[in-house]
Design a protein around this motif. Structure first.
Motif, PDB file in Angstrom:
ATOM      1  N   ASP A 148       9.709 -47.172 -66.733  1.00 59.32           N
ATOM      2  CA  ASP A 148      10.547 -48.462 -67.351  1.00 59.32           C
ATOM      3  C   ASP A 148       9.585 -49.681 -67.451  1.00 59.32           C
ATOM      4  N   ARG A 164       7.339 -48.955 -70.419  1.00 59.59           N
ATOM      5  CA  ARG A 164       7.956 -48.973 -71.743  1.00 59.59           C
ATOM      6  C   ARG A 164       8.155 -50.749 -71.946  1.00 59.59           C
ATOM      7  N   ASN A 165       8.676 -51.344 -71.024  1.00 60.20           N
ATOM      8  CA  ASN A 165       9.177 -52.708 -71.307  1.00 60.20           C
ATOM      9  C   ASN A 165       7.871 -53.603 -71.881  1.00 60.20           C
ATOM     10  N   TYR A 215      12.446 -37.660 -63.855  1.00 58.57           N
ATOM     11  CA  TYR A 215      12.301 -38.854 -64.683  1.00 58.57           C
ATOM     12  C   TYR A 215      12.019 -38.543 -66.151  1.00 58.57           C
ATOM     13  N   LYS A 241      13.442 -40.940 -68.815  1.00 57.84           N
ATOM     14  CA  LYS A 241      12.431 -42.377 -68.712  1.00 57.84           C
ATOM     15  C   LYS A 241      11.176 -41.966 -69.506  1.00 57.84           C
ATOM     16  N   LYS A 276      11.914 -41.673 -73.279  1.00 58.73           N
ATOM     17  CA  LYS A 276      12.176 -43.109 -73.824  1.00 58.73           C
ATOM     18  C   LYS A 276      10.809 -43.782 -73.735  1.00 58.73           C
TER      19      LYS A 276
END
Length: 299
Positions: free
Chosen positions: A240, A243-244, A280, A283, A286
């Motif tokens: 995450d 990704r951010n 995961y 995740k 994504k």
């Protein structure tokens, strides 16, 4: 014997790629059956050889069909040789095929970048469809073309030959290690990569971990480098966070995004050794999706 199998499998991938038609990128599921019939090797051996070819920069591998356990759909990868001219020919073919198939389905002629934009805006609509598969091939081939142009020295025959020899030595070393430690090597502990020490256990990571809350991302990257940043966060399952960072454009260089994409592919090959990765899956998917999207607009 291993080298012979490697040469034969690479030859078969090139043979497929040079056809430049709808079936010119072999799919892992049908290719496995073809190789088993031709060479009589099992899935584990084929997966090892594919990994060796990939690590030695002889082929690219990418996801064509995403695994969908609910609908009993298994993941399928595609294989393409790392020859720039071959990739360009295939890219041009699949981009035209994408426009043609899109027009047939929607009675509307769009340019490639318009179709790709639509694919990214409606991923669930195109997921595992024939049009989605063609679109993914078009996108990845364009990415690989740009990547080779920027890193051409790593895709020359000389470089690949040397890299293959180095990878084969690593494979042999791992096999010996699995058979049991050699008494003469008990004192060799200077290199963490040889002793199995994890990056998260290194003094460098301890410095990063203790200082990351106090420093901007730019400072962290300046000190430790983007590859170390990726490696540590992948090892800590911080999908995450990555990704951010990518989504906000804090890391936006195409070469860096392609590096992360390659590292994720390598990580996924080790899923048998790290079952926690299965927790995961969403995740990781994504993260891969946002990387592919950002690559289209990267510099």
């Amino acid at each position: 014997m291993l080298k012979k199998f490697i040469d034969e499998i690479l030859k078969k991938i090139i043979e497929h790629n040079t056809k430049v038609n709808h079936d010119s990128i072999p799919h892992s599921d049908t290719f496995e059956k073809e190789i088993q019939s031709l060479l009589g090797i099992d899935r584990a051996d084929l997966e090892l050889i594919i990994r060796i070819l990939k690590e030695s920069h002889n082929i690219f591998t990418f996801e064509i069909i995403k695994e969908d356990a609910d609908n009993d759909i298994k993941r399928v990868d595609g294989y393409v040789e790392t020859d720039l001219q071959t990739i360009r020919k295939l890219k041009n073919f699949f981009q035209k095929l994408l426009m043609d198939e899109y027009e047939k389905q929607f009675n509307k002629r769009l340019l490639v970048h318009q179709i790709v934009k639509d694919i990214y805006s409606r991923p669930s609509f195109y997921k595992n469809t024939m049009l989605g598969q063609i679109g993914n091939k078009s996108i990845m081939l364009a990415e690989y073309e740009n990547y080779i142009e920027r890193n051409f020295t790593e895709y020359t025959d000389t470089w690949k030959t040397k890299k293959l020899a180095a990878v084969l030595k690593t494979v042999d070393t791992k096999m010996l290690h699995e058979a049991g430690p050699h008494p003469a090597n008990k004192e060799q502990k200077s290199d963490p990569r040889q002793t199995g020490q994890r990056a998260v256990d290194s003094p460098q990571y301890q410095n990063y971990s203790s200082g990351k809350s106090k420093q901007s991302l730019d400072k962290v990257l300046q000190i430790y480098g983007v590859e170390f940043f990726f490696r540590i966060n992948l090892r800590k399952y911080n999908f995450d966070l990555l990704r951010n960072v990518i989504e906000r454009g804090e890391i936006d260089r195409r070469s860096d995004l392609m590096l992360l994409k390659e590292m994720i592919q390598k990580m996924k090959l080790n899923i048998g050794k790290d079952p926690m990765l299965l927790d995961y899956t969403d995740k990781i998917y994504k993260l891969e999706r946002i990387i592919s999207r950002q690559i289209l607009y990267s510099r």
